[in-house]
Motif scaffolding. Structure first.
Motif, PDB file in Angstrom:
ATOM      1  N   PHE A  91      13.441   1.386  -2.084  1.00 34.99           N
ATOM      2  CA  PHE A  91      13.636   2.221  -3.267  1.00 34.99           C
ATOM      3  C   PHE A  91      12.352   2.849  -3.793  1.00 34.99           C
ATOM      4  O   PHE A  91      12.387   3.704  -4.663  1.00 34.99           O
ATOM      5  N   GLU A  92      11.218   2.408  -3.317  1.00 36.48           N
ATOM      6  CA  GLU A  92       9.977   3.040  -3.753  1.00 36.48           C
ATOM      7  C   GLU A  92       9.239   3.636  -2.566  1.00 36.48           C
ATOM      8  O   GLU A  92       8.013   3.753  -2.583  1.00 36.48           O
ATOM      9  N   SER A  93       9.994   3.984  -1.563  1.00 32.68           N
ATOM     10  CA  SER A  93       9.363   4.560  -0.385  1.00 32.68           C
ATOM     11  C   SER A  93       8.688   5.884  -0.717  1.00 32.68           C
ATOM     12  O   SER A  93       9.229   6.700  -1.454  1.00 32.68           O
ATOM     13  N   ASP A  94       7.501   6.089  -0.199  1.00 29.65           N
ATOM     14  CA  ASP A  94       6.807   7.347  -0.408  1.00 29.65           C
ATOM     15  C   ASP A  94       7.018   8.275   0.790  1.00 29.65           C
ATOM     16  O   ASP A  94       6.185   9.088   1.110  1.00 29.65           O
ATOM     17  N   ARG A 102      11.398  -2.874  -2.769  1.00 30.49           N
ATOM     18  CA  ARG A 102      10.364  -1.861  -2.960  1.00 30.49           C
ATOM     19  C   ARG A 102      10.247  -0.976  -1.731  1.00 30.49           C
ATOM     20  O   ARG A 102       9.979   0.223  -1.830  1.00 30.49           O
ATOM     21  N   ARG A 158      10.294   9.712   1.256  1.00 31.54           N
ATOM     22  CA  ARG A 158      11.619  10.296   1.094  1.00 31.54           C
ATOM     23  C   ARG A 158      11.656  11.724   1.620  1.00 31.54           C
ATOM     24  O   ARG A 158      12.721  12.266   1.883  1.00 31.54           O
ATOM     25  N   ASN A 159      10.513  12.347   1.752  1.00 29.20           N
ATOM     26  CA  ASN A 159      10.498  13.721   2.235  1.00 29.20           C
ATOM     27  C   ASN A 159      10.793  13.796   3.720  1.00 29.20           C
ATOM     28  O   ASN A 159      11.287  14.797   4.211  1.00 29.20           O
ATOM     29  N   HIS A 207       1.707  14.891   0.544  1.00 31.22           N
ATOM     30  CA  HIS A 207       0.907  14.698   1.751  1.00 31.22           C
ATOM     31  C   HIS A 207       1.081  15.837   2.751  1.00 31.22           C
ATOM     32  O   HIS A 207       0.120  16.299   3.350  1.00 31.22           O
ATOM     33  N   GLN A 238       0.808  -1.213   0.000  1.00 27.44           N
ATOM     34  CA  GLN A 238       0.000   0.000   0.000  1.00 27.44           C
ATOM     35  C   GLN A 238       0.844   1.266   0.000  1.00 27.44           C
ATOM     36  O   GLN A 238       0.318   2.327  -0.352  1.00 27.44           O
ATOM     37  N   GLY A 239       2.085   1.191   0.375  1.00 26.79           N
ATOM     38  CA  GLY A 239       2.846   2.405   0.612  1.00 26.79           C
ATOM     39  C   GLY A 239       2.617   2.884   2.033  1.00 26.79           C
ATOM     40  O   GLY A 239       1.655   2.472   2.691  1.00 26.79           O
ATOM     41  N   GLN A 248       7.359  20.381   0.157  1.00 25.35           N
ATOM     42  CA  GLN A 248       6.784  19.628   1.266  1.00 25.35           C
ATOM     43  C   GLN A 248       6.433  18.198   0.912  1.00 25.35           C
ATOM     44  O   GLN A 248       6.263  17.365   1.798  1.00 25.35           O
ATOM     45  N   GLY A 249       6.286  17.907  -0.371  1.00 27.51           N
ATOM     46  CA  GLY A 249       5.702  16.635  -0.760  1.00 27.51           C
ATOM     47  C   GLY A 249       4.192  16.741  -0.773  1.00 27.51           C
ATOM     48  O   GLY A 249       3.612  17.654  -0.194  1.00 27.51           O
ATOM     49  N   ARG A 278      14.693   9.800   4.581  1.00 24.69           N
ATOM     50  CA  ARG A 278      15.583  10.295   3.537  1.00 24.69           C
ATOM     51  C   ARG A 278      17.031   9.976   3.877  1.00 24.69           C
ATOM     52  O   ARG A 278      17.799   9.500   3.043  1.00 24.69           O
ATOM     53  N   HIS A 326       1.773   5.862   3.386  1.00 26.29           N
ATOM     54  CA  HIS A 326       0.634   6.699   3.738  1.00 26.29           C
ATOM     55  C   HIS A 326      -0.682   5.938   3.655  1.00 26.29           C
ATOM     56  O   HIS A 326      -1.538   6.079   4.521  1.00 26.29           O
ATOM     57  N   SER A 369       8.017  11.809  -6.342  1.00 30.27           N
ATOM     58  CA  SER A 369       6.642  11.934  -5.869  1.00 30.27           C
ATOM     59  C   SER A 369       6.365  10.937  -4.742  1.00 30.27           C
ATOM     60  O   SER A 369       6.800   9.795  -4.786  1.00 30.27           O
ATOM     61  N   ASP A 370       5.668  11.412  -3.727  1.00 28.15           N
ATOM     62  CA  ASP A 370       5.283  10.520  -2.644  1.00 28.15           C
ATOM     63  C   ASP A 370       3.860  10.001  -2.875  1.00 28.15           C
ATOM     64  O   ASP A 370       3.144   9.680  -1.947  1.00 28.15           O
ATOM     65  N   LEU A 371       3.497   9.934  -4.139  1.00 27.21           N
ATOM     66  CA  LEU A 371       2.163   9.425  -4.468  1.00 27.21           C
ATOM     67  C   LEU A 371       2.225   8.323  -5.512  1.00 27.21           C
ATOM     68  O   LEU A 371       1.257   8.059  -6.193  1.00 27.21           O
ATOM     69  N   ARG A 372       3.389   7.701  -5.638  1.00 28.38           N
ATOM     70  CA  ARG A 372       3.511   6.683  -6.676  1.00 28.38           C
ATOM     71  C   ARG A 372       2.522   5.540  -6.457  1.00 28.38           C
ATOM     72  O   ARG A 372       2.236   4.781  -7.350  1.00 28.38           O
ATOM     73  N   ASN A 373       2.034   5.421  -5.251  1.00 30.92           N
ATOM     74  CA  ASN A 373       1.123   4.313  -4.971  1.00 30.92           C
ATOM     75  C   ASN A 373      -0.270   4.590  -5.515  1.00 30.92           C
ATOM     76  O   ASN A 373      -1.019   3.663  -5.775  1.00 30.92           O
TER      77      ASN A 373
END
Lengths: 212, 212
Positions: A120-123, A117, A125-126, B40, A37-38, B37-38, A131, A40, B122-126
């Motif tokens: 490397f695909e963490s949502d 995943r 990173r901000n 979210h 799901q990621g 901010q990203g 980070r 968030h 992007s923190d919305l790739r999901n």
DNA sequence: ACTGCACGCCGATCTTGACCTCCACTGTGC
DNA sequence: GCACAGTGGAGGTCAAGATCGGCGTGCAGT
């Protein structure tokens, strides 16, 4: 899908686990949910349900969602760096080194695609903490390769770092592409292809000193 | 930092803008906030405040946060693909093509680092809608390069795609690394280095047909 | 073997925070 | 002088992270 421990457990049998085992099970469940799901979109309810426990149990083991995520991240962050390091130290033949590095990435993707995943695909990173860890991984991989490039080609450190980042990016993206495409090619074949690309790219570098 | 249009506007002077200009200004403000901010962490209040207007105005131009983000994404998604396409069509010399492609990435990172971060960090790739667009970008870049590789080396499509993904990854990661490191090297120098790496990697490929 | 205790677990709840709309004000054209 | 259009700040709703009183189970002591 790939069931965690006991998966969805029987309603009538609330299994009672020792703390250590419960914690590991919670981590496994969290990993599945976070990857699927990621960060968030993943709800603590989902994780608890996936583990077959209720939310309070989760909070008895981890102070919060972020700490749970970081614990997971820390578990896997060192793995890929260590593999690249091993690939560098395992041989002194540079062609072999490139092959082993590429293989390290593909192994990681193939056998631990979830961890891959996650990192490397963490949502997230901000977030500074996340980070820092993710950048540390990439920096670690790049650094490992950089040293070899410097000692074997004599280019400046900044140049070597940029080259290393390019090689890392190639392996990383190609592995990701191979995974996303559904492994439509034997792993060894993909590895060989990317290794050849990388090796041809880097092999002849000492010959042509680049002008500043 | 890089002020948007009128920046924080004077409280006593509610500037009255035509719709088109207001929309562009809102998009610019949103981009700054989203990048900083990203998705979210960015609040609609922040975006409105940054633009110097109130929230209702925002909602008179965009139905919701997601639509605003997607509008922004769509604005920039085609840009990088188009640049790579141009790099391919601009010449028939493959070495030049590699150089131009690498330059495309570095240009994008150098001059539109905000857009770059918006797309690639992007923190919305999901989210399905966002995922689709981002993947479409990478697929588009890979596809553009893939065709050239196929027609000039004769390797199979799946192999060409994997090679293309490697090249794209190298350029992308190197550009990102160069940006993250604070542009510690002249842009042309970094481009030349990565172009050399990529070109040496891909150039000799037709010579050694790989067995299936 | 029976009883009391301690502990891990669960259902139901609170609260925060962010997206998304309603009442008062200001400047303009007739 | 007056109507009006568009703006600004205050509020509703809802989802999701974080938490309290009860329950059932295994164990020690007699």
């Amino acid at each position: 899908m790939t069931a965690v421990g006991n998966g969805a457990q029987t309603a009538g049998r609330p299994t009672r686990l020792p703390r250590s085992a419960r914690r590991k099970q919670l981590l496994a469940a969290a990993q599945e949910v976070f990857v699927a799901q990621g960060y968030h979109a993943a709800a603590m309810d989902d994780i608890a349900e996936r583990a077959g426990v209720s939310k309070p149990v989760l909070y008895q083991h981890f102070p919060g969602k972020m700490e749970l995520y970081l614990a997971l991240l820390d578990t896997h962050c060192d793995a890929i760096v260590a593999k690249v390091h091993d690939a560098m130290r395992g041989t002194s033949d540079n062609k072999e080194r490139v092959g082993a590095s590429v293989r390290a990435y593909f192994d990681f993707v193939d056998h631990e695609s979830e961890a891959f995943r996650l990192v490397f695909e963490s949502d997230l990173r901000n977030d500074p903490a996340v980070r820092q860890r993710v950048e540390r991984v990439e920096q670690g991989c790049i650094a490992a390769i950089t040293d070899t490039i410097i000692s074997d080609t004599g280019v400046s450190r900044s140049h070597a770092e940029l080259l290393a980042s390019g090689l890392v990016g190639a392996a990383e993206t190609a592995a990701q592409f191979w995974l996303a495409g559904g492994r439509q090619m034997p792993k060894a074949e993909a590895e060989a292809l990317v290794a050849a690309l990388s090796w041809r790219g880097i092999a002849s570098f000492p010959l042509q000193g680049e002008s500043a």
